[in-house]
Write a protein that holds these residues in place. Sequence first.
Motif, PDB file in Angstrom:
ATOM      1  N   SER A   1     -28.969 -27.670  54.808  1.00 24.19           N
ATOM      2  CA  SER A   1     -30.190 -28.406  55.169  1.00 24.19           C
ATOM      3  C   SER A   1     -31.201 -27.731  55.155  1.00 24.19           C
ATOM      4  CB  SER A   1     -29.727 -29.418  56.346  1.00 24.19           C
ATOM      5  OG  SER A   1     -29.841 -28.490  57.587  1.00 24.19           O
ATOM      6  N   TYR A   2     -32.489 -28.487  55.422  1.00 21.24           N
ATOM      7  CA  TYR A   2     -33.799 -27.677  55.426  1.00 21.24           C
ATOM      8  C   TYR A   2     -33.702 -27.104  56.820  1.00 21.24           C
ATOM      9  CZ  TYR A   2     -38.559 -27.201  57.122  1.00 21.24           C
ATOM     10  OH  TYR A   2     -39.793 -26.685  57.637  1.00 21.24           O
ATOM     11  N   GLU A   3     -33.138 -27.821  57.847  1.00 21.15           N
ATOM     12  CA  GLU A   3     -33.099 -27.345  59.422  1.00 21.15           C
ATOM     13  C   GLU A   3     -32.297 -25.905  59.478  1.00 21.15           C
ATOM     14  OE1 GLU A   3     -34.876 -31.240  59.117  1.00 21.15           O
ATOM     15  OE2 GLU A   3     -32.783 -30.300  58.612  1.00 21.15           O
ATOM     16  N   GLU A   4     -31.173 -25.907  58.825  1.00 25.89           N
ATOM     17  CA  GLU A   4     -30.256 -24.975  58.834  1.00 25.89           C
ATOM     18  C   GLU A   4     -30.836 -23.702  58.101  1.00 25.89           C
ATOM     19  OE1 GLU A   4     -25.416 -23.919  57.249  1.00 25.89           O
ATOM     20  OE2 GLU A   4     -26.256 -25.940  57.685  1.00 25.89           O
ATOM     21  N   ALA A   5     -31.558 -23.855  56.823  1.00 24.12           N
ATOM     22  CA  ALA A   5     -32.164 -22.960  56.222  1.00 24.12           C
ATOM     23  C   ALA A   5     -33.304 -22.063  56.930  1.00 24.12           C
ATOM     24  CB  ALA A   5     -32.871 -23.419  54.915  1.00 24.12           C
ATOM     25  N   MET A   6     -33.905 -22.928  57.867  1.00 21.48           N
ATOM     26  CA  MET A   6     -34.930 -22.253  58.469  1.00 21.48           C
ATOM     27  C   MET A   6     -34.502 -21.612  59.695  1.00 21.48           C
ATOM     28  SD  MET A   6     -37.961 -23.000  57.233  1.00 21.48           S
ATOM     29  CE  MET A   6     -39.162 -22.735  58.624  1.00 21.48           C
ATOM     30  N   GLU A   7     -33.609 -22.013  60.467  1.00 23.67           N
ATOM     31  CA  GLU A   7     -32.606 -21.197  61.353  1.00 23.67           C
ATOM     32  C   GLU A   7     -32.184 -19.911  60.831  1.00 23.67           C
ATOM     33  OE1 GLU A   7     -31.480 -20.535  65.086  1.00 23.67           O
ATOM     34  OE2 GLU A   7     -32.923 -22.246  64.479  1.00 23.67           O
ATOM     35  N   ASN A   8     -31.511 -19.823  59.441  1.00 22.65           N
ATOM     36  CA  ASN A   8     -31.163 -18.801  59.050  1.00 22.65           C
ATOM     37  C   ASN A   8     -32.350 -17.889  58.856  1.00 22.65           C
ATOM     38  OD1 ASN A   8     -28.439 -19.648  59.009  1.00 22.65           O
ATOM     39  ND2 ASN A   8     -28.714 -20.396  56.662  1.00 22.65           N
ATOM     40  N   TYR A   9     -33.357 -18.173  58.170  1.00 26.37           N
ATOM     41  CA  TYR A   9     -34.718 -17.169  58.137  1.00 26.37           C
ATOM     42  C   TYR A   9     -35.033 -16.712  59.578  1.00 26.37           C
ATOM     43  CZ  TYR A   9     -35.027 -20.070  53.818  1.00 26.37           C
ATOM     44  OH  TYR A   9     -34.738 -20.822  52.539  1.00 26.37           O
ATOM     45  N   LYS A  10     -35.382 -17.219  60.511  1.00 24.24           N
ATOM     46  CA  LYS A  10     -35.783 -16.619  61.764  1.00 24.24           C
ATOM     47  C   LYS A  10     -34.520 -15.888  62.278  1.00 24.24           C
ATOM     48  CE  LYS A  10     -38.004 -21.260  62.952  1.00 24.24           C
ATOM     49  NZ  LYS A  10     -38.187 -22.463  63.884  1.00 24.24           N
ATOM     50  N   LEU A  11     -33.343 -16.094  62.248  1.00 21.03           N
ATOM     51  CA  LEU A  11     -32.340 -15.207  62.682  1.00 21.03           C
ATOM     52  C   LEU A  11     -32.348 -13.927  61.924  1.00 21.03           C
ATOM     53  CD1 LEU A  11     -29.244 -17.616  63.233  1.00 21.03           C
ATOM     54  CD2 LEU A  11     -30.642 -16.627  64.856  1.00 21.03           C
ATOM     55  N   VAL A  12     -32.494 -13.924  60.443  1.00 16.23           N
ATOM     56  CA  VAL A  12     -32.638 -12.707  59.807  1.00 16.23           C
ATOM     57  C   VAL A  12     -33.903 -11.990  60.267  1.00 16.23           C
ATOM     58  CG1 VAL A  12     -32.666 -11.889  57.313  1.00 16.23           C
ATOM     59  CG2 VAL A  12     -31.147 -13.597  58.281  1.00 16.23           C
ATOM     60  N   LEU A  13     -35.062 -12.834  60.451  1.00  9.11           N
ATOM     61  CA  LEU A  13     -36.497 -11.959  60.609  1.00  9.11           C
ATOM     62  C   LEU A  13     -36.239 -11.453  62.112  1.00  9.11           C
ATOM     63  CD1 LEU A  13     -38.863 -14.593  59.178  1.00  9.11           C
ATOM     64  CD2 LEU A  13     -38.338 -12.112  58.069  1.00  9.11           C
TER      65      LEU A  13
END
Length: 227
Positions: A43-55
């Motif tokens: 989902s979009y929400e899951e993708a955004m959470e992934n980006y934040k965690l990696v950053l």
Amino acid sequence: MANFFSDNKNLLFHLQNADMERIVNLKERNFLDAESYVEAPASYEEAMENYKLVLEIVGEIAADLIAPNAESVDAEGPKVVNNEIHYASGTLQNHNALRDAGLYGMALPRKYNGLNFPYLPYVMAAEIISRADAGFANIWGLQDCASTICEFGSEEQKEQFLPRIHAGATCSMDLTEPGHSEHNLTGVLMRIISQHIPPKKRSMRVCLFLFISSCMLHACSLEDPAY
């Protein structure tokens, strides 16, 4: 603990306010990879959470390792030994930390062991690393070469070169026009003469060809001379 992502309100603003939902849907192809890859967002929400965690991981490595190493890297510098470049010990520490965290090939498809990140969070990661050490960011940022191969290379070339990036291979940009552009991209004088290519696009085609060729021929590893 310092973190060069979470302490930067500008990065947080752009990640939250850009047209990210449309970008994510396009990059993830409406989340088709979730059917084949456990790590892919559904989902979009899951993708955004992934980006934040990696950053946040990038920000932590940048603040805790790369920035403290910057002065010693400048002092030690790289050396040429038997016609091979040997980087400063701090450069190798930086490289190994980012490689072990899976931060090479961030924008590459998962098929080639990449993170399949859109360019916005990838460029944010590049800015974070540049803040810590602009010189090292040039080494890490040349993984852009892999994106060029991914976009324009054949399937055989992709299979040959792209998995190396995630494994820690680095790329170089080689300017090969004798006497003009060996050290200066803006000095390229070579031109395509063809009635089938509009004049305004001739220089662009040559530069793109040289860039793709150099990416494929000069993908190399900091650790494995076989690369």
